[in-house]
Design an enzyme around this catalytic site. Structure first.
Site, short mmCIF file in Angstrom:
data_model
loop_
_atom_site.label_atom_id
_atom_site.label_comp_id
_atom_site.label_asym_id
_atom_site.label_seq_id
_atom_site.Cartn_x
_atom_site.Cartn_y
_atom_site.Cartn_z
N HIS A 87 0.79 -1.15 -0.09
CA HIS A 87 -0.01 -0.13 -0.05
C HIS A 87 0.99 1.10 0.06
O HIS A 87 0.38 2.24 0.37
CB HIS A 87 -1.10 0.06 1.30
CG HIS A 87 -1.85 -1.24 1.44
ND1 HIS A 87 -2.49 -1.45 0.34
CD2 HIS A 87 -1.86 -2.18 2.10
CE1 HIS A 87 -3.10 -2.67 0.92
NE2 HIS A 87 -2.75 -3.04 1.96
N HIS A 124 -6.87 -4.19 -0.40
CA HIS A 124 -6.27 -5.46 -0.56
C HIS A 124 -6.43 -6.23 -1.82
O HIS A 124 -6.20 -7.44 -1.82
CB HIS A 124 -6.32 -6.17 0.48
CG HIS A 124 -6.16 -5.67 1.98
ND1 HIS A 124 -7.03 -4.69 2.48
CD2 HIS A 124 -5.14 -5.84 2.84
CE1 HIS A 124 -6.21 -4.56 3.91
NE2 HIS A 124 -5.03 -4.96 3.77
#
Lengths: 331, 213
Positions: free
Chosen positions: A57, A219
């Site tokens: 991320h 995700h």
């Protein structure tokens, strides 16, 4: 799978190692267990701020370690929360006697591992408070899910809580302002393509060329709805409308507007989204007082974007404006 | 017939082998309704457990010792939700496995403790399309077998069959806990990866007990 990597098992360690070398003036990397702290260590008397979560991320979270934001970040395996034996030493490193606030995104794994680490820290005599970020309005009914996910709004929580800690607020006050951001920030995202987790080797979901996922998390997991591809203006409205309605924004209010890229979308497209979001807010009489556009909370190379709105007041605005010096955010 | 630390070590090694063998299957199950890391994470964790066992100078004295080593290693290497959930399961089980040898009731107590740990840590109940479904059915089957006078190996064989049925029962369910819950109705029609790995691990326990007989 085409990726600029060596062994998939080594991606996170090698990436963080390079990150530490590139930003040695701002951060310090600790290996085994893996975590990143602010260069120079904890600041005496200041509340420590720790966040973390799965890798993939970037720049979240290590990119936000530095003056005015996080004291430590704990990267897990790709899309997998870190473990308590990583989180605990990060908490200990961030503690300068004033206690530690952990900022946790609402995913089962993150919550469970941070909760365990906080218990262990408490046993070691470190006072830990925790705030859970859950800004994702795509999750419609949290009675039947694990609750709303923490997504791009996390950047605002870390920035503003970081500024509060930097000015000397105590742990209760820092936790309270972090919670106030959580209560006033909402996000909705979409994916045009899936991403590929290195150790999985294939796309995280199958998405036909003419379809998009609305309401994705970060995700690479599929969203709640799959719709046909539309132009940017239509899609931006699909993202912004639920955000504004969930916040209950009224005319005359001031906001921070964050258009976040998921990693594979060029800045030019993010600005197309920003343009439309701004117009839609103007139509509702909402003033965009602060803006941020770019890749801040990504999902590897996924194409897509999220729109985040934070309701501002004078204090939150001042804390947002306060100086910050991290590898990914500085002013 | 009773089960001792050697059985527990064999269980762990068989668990590691079966998780490695089914790694890609677990990844694919998780990819369909989650984020695709379950097989990778568990494989990493059990490889670390086996490495720890291999590095011990003296073998563990009790079932509890073995399970505590599994618990701490999984907690510190797996991450995600599976790390704390399996870690807590083994930790609770280790506390009930402190006797040097386990009879049928000891095996049931161990499984009940593991289930209790998972439920407590995950705040999930049966029917929410999680590993709790596999463990709940496993415990029910184990209790039934023990009540009918089965020896430990048969209790574990029943538990493994129960876990299989419990795992299969997750297929039509709509998830309300864990990552799959974000899919809502779209989660139906998929086997829960945590329930599947639980089934594999309980089958390894039964096979280790059969080998010890």
């Amino acid at each position: 799978m085409k990726k600029l990597i060596n062994d998939p098992q080594d991606v996170v360690a090698e990436s963080v190692e390079g990150f530490g070398l590139a930003h040695a003036d701002v951060v310090q990397v600790h290996v085994d267990p893996l975590f990143v702290t602010r260069a120079g260590g904890a600041v005496p008397g200041k509340v420590g701020l720790v966040s973390g979560g799965g890798s993939g991320h970037e720049p979240l979270h290590a990119g936000f370690v530095g003056v005015g934001m996080l004291d430590a970040a704990v990267p897990g395996a790709v899309f997998t929360s870190p473990t308590p034996d990583q989180i605990l030493p990060a908490i200990a490193a961030a503690d300068a006697g004033a206690g530690v606030l952990t900022i946790v995104k609402n995913y089962t794994g993150d919550v469970l591992n941070f909760e365990t680490a906080a218990e262990l820290a408490d046993a070691d005599g470190i006072t830990v408070r925790q705030v859970v970020v859950n800004d994702d309005v795509a999750v419609e009914d949290s009675l039947y899910t694990a609750g709303r996910r923490g997504v791009a709004g996390t950047v605002a929580v870390e920035k503003i809580a970081g500024a509060a800690a930097e000015r000397g607020d105590d742990l209760d006050a820092v936790a309270a302002v972090a919670q106030r951001v959580v209560d006033n920030v909402r996000t909705m995202g979409l994916a045009l393509t899936a991403c590929t987790v290195p150790h999985v080797g294939g796309p995280s979901f199958d998405l036909p060329d003419d379809e998009i996922e609305i309401g994705i998390g970060i995700h690479g997991e599929p969203g709640r709805h799959r719709v046909g591809l539309e132009n940017a203006d239509v899609l931006t409205e699909k993202l912004l409308t639920p955000v504004v309605e969930d916040l209950g924004l009224a005319g005359g209010e001031r906001v921070l507007l964050l258009v976040n890229g998921m990693g594979g979308t060029p800045a030019s497209e993010l600005y197309v989204v920003y343009r439309r979001a701004r117009a839609l807010l103007a139509e509702r009489g909402v003033e965009v007082a602060r803006s941020l556009v770019g890749n801040y909370v990504t999902s590897l190379e996924m194409q897509g974007a999220s729109v985040t709105v934070l309701r501002l007041d004078d204090e939150l605005t001042a804390l947002w404006d306060a100086p910050v010096h991290t590898s990914a955010l500085r002013w | 017939m009773t089960l001792d630390a050697a059985w527990a070590v064999d269980w762990v090694r068989r668990s590691a082998a079966t998780v490695a063998e089914h790694r890609d299957e677990l990844v694919e199950l998780d990819r369909q309704i989650g984020d695709g890391d379950h097989g990778e994470n568990l494989d990493r964790g059990f490889r670390a457990v086996v490495a720890k066992l291999d590095g011990l100078d003296t073998p563990p004295a009790s079932v509890g010792d073995v399970l505590r080593l599994v618990a701490t290693t999984l907690m510190s290497t797996v991450g995600g939700a599976a790390g704390p959930l399996y870690g807590t399961a083994y930790l609770r089980a280790s506390k009930s496995g402190t006797a040097s040898e386990l009879g049928p009731d000891g095996v049931v107590a161990l499984l009940e403790a593991a289930l209790d740990g998972i439920v407590t840590r995950g705040r999930a109940g049966a029917g929410e399309k999680t590993m709790v479904d596999a463990w709940t059915a496993a415990v029910a089957a184990a209790v039934d077998a023990a009540d009918h006078g089965a020896p430990p190996s048969a209790v574990l064989a029943a538990a493994a069959r129960g876990a299989h049925d419990g795992a299969e029962s997750t297929v039509p369910l709509v998830a309300t806990k864990g990552r799959a819950s974000y899919l809502g109705e779209r989660s139906a029609g998929h086997l829960d990866p945590g329930a599947r790995s639980s089934e594999l691990i309980l089958l390894a326990a039964a096979q280790a007990a059969e080998a010890a007989d």
